[in-house]
Motif scaffolding. Structure first.
Motif, PDB file in Angstrom:
ATOM      1  N   ARG A 167       0.850  -1.195   0.000  1.00 18.69           N
ATOM      2  CA  ARG A 167       0.000   0.000   0.000  1.00 18.69           C
ATOM      3  C   ARG A 167       0.880   1.237   0.000  1.00 18.69           C
ATOM      4  O   ARG A 167       1.919   1.281   0.665  1.00 18.69           O
ATOM      5  CB  ARG A 167      -0.894   0.031   1.247  1.00 18.69           C
ATOM      6  N   LEU A 168       0.449   2.263  -0.732  1.00 15.59           N
ATOM      7  CA  LEU A 168       1.187   3.514  -0.782  1.00 15.59           C
ATOM      8  C   LEU A 168       0.702   4.462   0.304  1.00 15.59           C
ATOM      9  O   LEU A 168      -0.484   4.524   0.608  1.00 15.59           O
ATOM     10  CB  LEU A 168       1.016   4.180  -2.144  1.00 15.59           C
ATOM     11  N   ALA A 169       1.639   5.195   0.884  1.00 21.11           N
ATOM     12  CA  ALA A 169       1.283   6.259   1.812  1.00 21.11           C
ATOM     13  C   ALA A 169       0.588   7.387   1.052  1.00 21.11           C
ATOM     14  O   ALA A 169       0.652   7.463  -0.186  1.00 21.11           O
ATOM     15  CB  ALA A 169       2.545   6.786   2.490  1.00 21.11           C
ATOM     16  N   ASP A 170      -0.078   8.259   1.778  1.00 16.40           N
ATOM     17  CA  ASP A 170      -0.724   9.435   1.169  1.00 16.40           C
ATOM     18  C   ASP A 170       0.362  10.464   0.882  1.00 16.40           C
ATOM     19  O   ASP A 170       0.527  11.454   1.593  1.00 16.40           O
ATOM     20  CB  ASP A 170      -1.778   9.991   2.122  1.00 16.40           C
ATOM     21  N   ILE A 171       1.104  10.190  -0.168  1.00 13.85           N
ATOM     22  CA  ILE A 171       2.317  10.968  -0.431  1.00 13.85           C
ATOM     23  C   ILE A 171       2.011  12.413  -0.808  1.00 13.85           C
ATOM     24  O   ILE A 171       2.798  13.324  -0.507  1.00 13.85           O
ATOM     25  CB  ILE A 171       3.184  10.269  -1.508  1.00 13.85           C
ATOM     26  N   ALA A 172       0.871  12.667  -1.434  1.00 17.45           N
ATOM     27  CA  ALA A 172       0.525  14.047  -1.801  1.00 17.45           C
ATOM     28  C   ALA A 172       0.359  14.906  -0.550  1.00 17.45           C
ATOM     29  O   ALA A 172       0.892  16.029  -0.471  1.00 17.45           O
ATOM     30  CB  ALA A 172      -0.752  14.061  -2.626  1.00 17.45           C
ATOM     31  N   ARG A 173      -0.362  14.385   0.444  1.00 13.55           N
ATOM     32  CA  ARG A 173      -0.548  15.143   1.693  1.00 13.55           C
ATOM     33  C   ARG A 173       0.766  15.264   2.461  1.00 13.55           C
ATOM     34  O   ARG A 173       1.037  16.294   3.079  1.00 13.55           O
ATOM     35  CB  ARG A 173      -1.616  14.493   2.560  1.00 13.55           C
ATOM     36  N   LEU A 174       1.591  14.230   2.420  1.00 10.60           N
ATOM     37  CA  LEU A 174       2.868  14.288   3.134  1.00 10.60           C
ATOM     38  C   LEU A 174       3.822  15.279   2.480  1.00 10.60           C
ATOM     39  O   LEU A 174       4.557  15.994   3.166  1.00 10.60           O
ATOM     40  CB  LEU A 174       3.482  12.890   3.207  1.00 10.60           C
ATOM     41  N   HIS A 175       3.789  15.359   1.153  1.00  9.61           N
ATOM     42  CA  HIS A 175       4.591  16.391   0.484  1.00  9.61           C
ATOM     43  C   HIS A 175       4.049  17.779   0.825  1.00  9.61           C
ATOM     44  O   HIS A 175       4.819  18.745   0.920  1.00  9.61           O
ATOM     45  CB  HIS A 175       4.593  16.175  -1.033  1.00  9.61           C
ATOM     46  N   GLY A 176       2.736  17.862   1.016  1.00 10.06           N
ATOM     47  CA  GLY A 176       2.153  19.132   1.456  1.00 10.06           C
ATOM     48  C   GLY A 176       2.685  19.557   2.815  1.00 10.06           C
ATOM     49  O   GLY A 176       2.975  20.746   3.046  1.00 10.06           O
ATOM     50  N   VAL A 177       2.831  18.599   3.718  1.00 10.01           N
ATOM     51  CA  VAL A 177       3.432  18.882   5.028  1.00 10.01           C
ATOM     52  C   VAL A 177       4.855  19.404   4.839  1.00 10.01           C
ATOM     53  O   VAL A 177       5.264  20.393   5.463  1.00 10.01           O
ATOM     54  CB  VAL A 177       3.444  17.610   5.912  1.00 10.01           C
ATOM     55  N   GLY A 178       5.600  18.736   3.956  1.00 16.19           N
ATOM     56  CA  GLY A 178       6.965  19.168   3.697  1.00 16.19           C
ATOM     57  C   GLY A 178       7.039  20.578   3.147  1.00 16.19           C
ATOM     58  O   GLY A 178       7.884  21.384   3.569  1.00 16.19           O
ATOM     59  N   GLN A 179       6.141  20.892   2.231  1.00 19.46           N
ATOM     60  CA  GLN A 179       6.145  22.233   1.623  1.00 19.46           C
ATOM     61  C   GLN A 179       5.779  23.311   2.644  1.00 19.46           C
ATOM     62  O   GLN A 179       6.380  24.385   2.668  1.00 19.46           O
ATOM     63  CB  GLN A 179       5.184  22.251   0.442  1.00 19.46           C
ATOM     64  N   ARG A 180       4.801  23.016   3.502  1.00 19.38           N
ATOM     65  CA  ARG A 180       4.383  24.015   4.489  1.00 19.38           C
ATOM     66  C   ARG A 180       5.481  24.332   5.498  1.00 19.38           C
ATOM     67  O   ARG A 180       5.574  25.449   6.008  1.00 19.38           O
ATOM     68  CB  ARG A 180       3.129  23.538   5.234  1.00 19.38           C
TER      69      ARG A 180
END
Length: 220
Positions: A70-83
């Motif tokens: 299963r893949l992590a919710d990478i889009a939301r996690l990249h959002g955390v990184g960007q913020r």
């Protein structure tokens, strides 16, 4: 990769505690401090909200581990990184040939429809079933471990995917609340779905599991 990005002494790196100790060890080898965040109970990967809650002024990176196919919710996690201006690294799983994945999905679908008394995995799009991980209900670890022993006694090669979460290991012990990680560590069991299994093998798995009915001990 952490060292190449300049992560080191004095930095914190958010990582999952459910899984391999090697991720936390890699952070420590870079000179940084691993900070454990909770998982999504459906994917067993880092929960984006939990990861963001673990961010401090010293956080330099987040390491995302894809788990069990299963893949992590990478889009939301990249959002955390960007913020927060953080490096987001991904650790994937080895990819199997398409034919093998298709056969694992076929066996997983069979178990999804036949198993009783255990909670089957979320069969969302993209699941490659590197492991077919069920939840054994009841009193947590005592029931899951007894269930595993009984199933193995009937010839089914099952295994506990994560025996001890990393934040409970002596070298990385932390006083941190990770309820989903703890629950997953106590309840999960990986059943075989590899391509070499025959129809009779699959029937044996179902028969062995369904005969137990999930709960093995009364809850007090």
């Amino acid at each position: 990769m952490l060292r190449a990005a300049g992560v080191g002494l004095g930095d914190e790196v958010v990582v999952p505690a459910f899984g391999n100790v090697e991720v936390a060890e890699a952070v420590a080898m870079a000179g940084a401090l691993p900070v454990f965040a909770d998982i999504d109970p459906a994917t067993y990967c880092l929960d984006p909200a939990a990861a963001e809650a673990a961010v401090t002024s010293r956080t330099a990176a987040v390491v995302v581990v894809h788990r069990f196919g299963r893949l992590a919710d990478i889009a939301r996690l990249h959002g955390v990184g960007q913020r927060h201006g953080l490096l987001v690294l991904e650790q994937g799983e080895s990819e199997a040939p398409y034919d093998e994945i298709a056969q694992r999905r076929e066996r997983a679908a069979y178990l999804d429809t036949k198993l009783r008394g255990v909670r089957t995995p979320d069969d969302s799009d993209g699941h490659t079933y590197q492991q077919y991980v069920v939840r054994v209900p009841g009193n947590g670890r005592p029931d899951r471990d007894a269930f595993a022993r009984a199933v193995r006694a009937k010839g089914v090669d099952c295994r506990v995917p994560v025996k001890t979460p990393v934040h409970r290991l002596p070298e990385f012990r932390r006083c941190v609340s990770l309820p989903e990680t703890e629950r997953a560590s106590d309840e999960t069991l990986a059943l075989p779905v590899h391509a070499s299994l025959t129809k009779r093998d699959m029937q044996r798995i179902v028969s062995a599991c369904n005969a137990l009915g999930g709960l093995l001990q009364p809850a007090f």
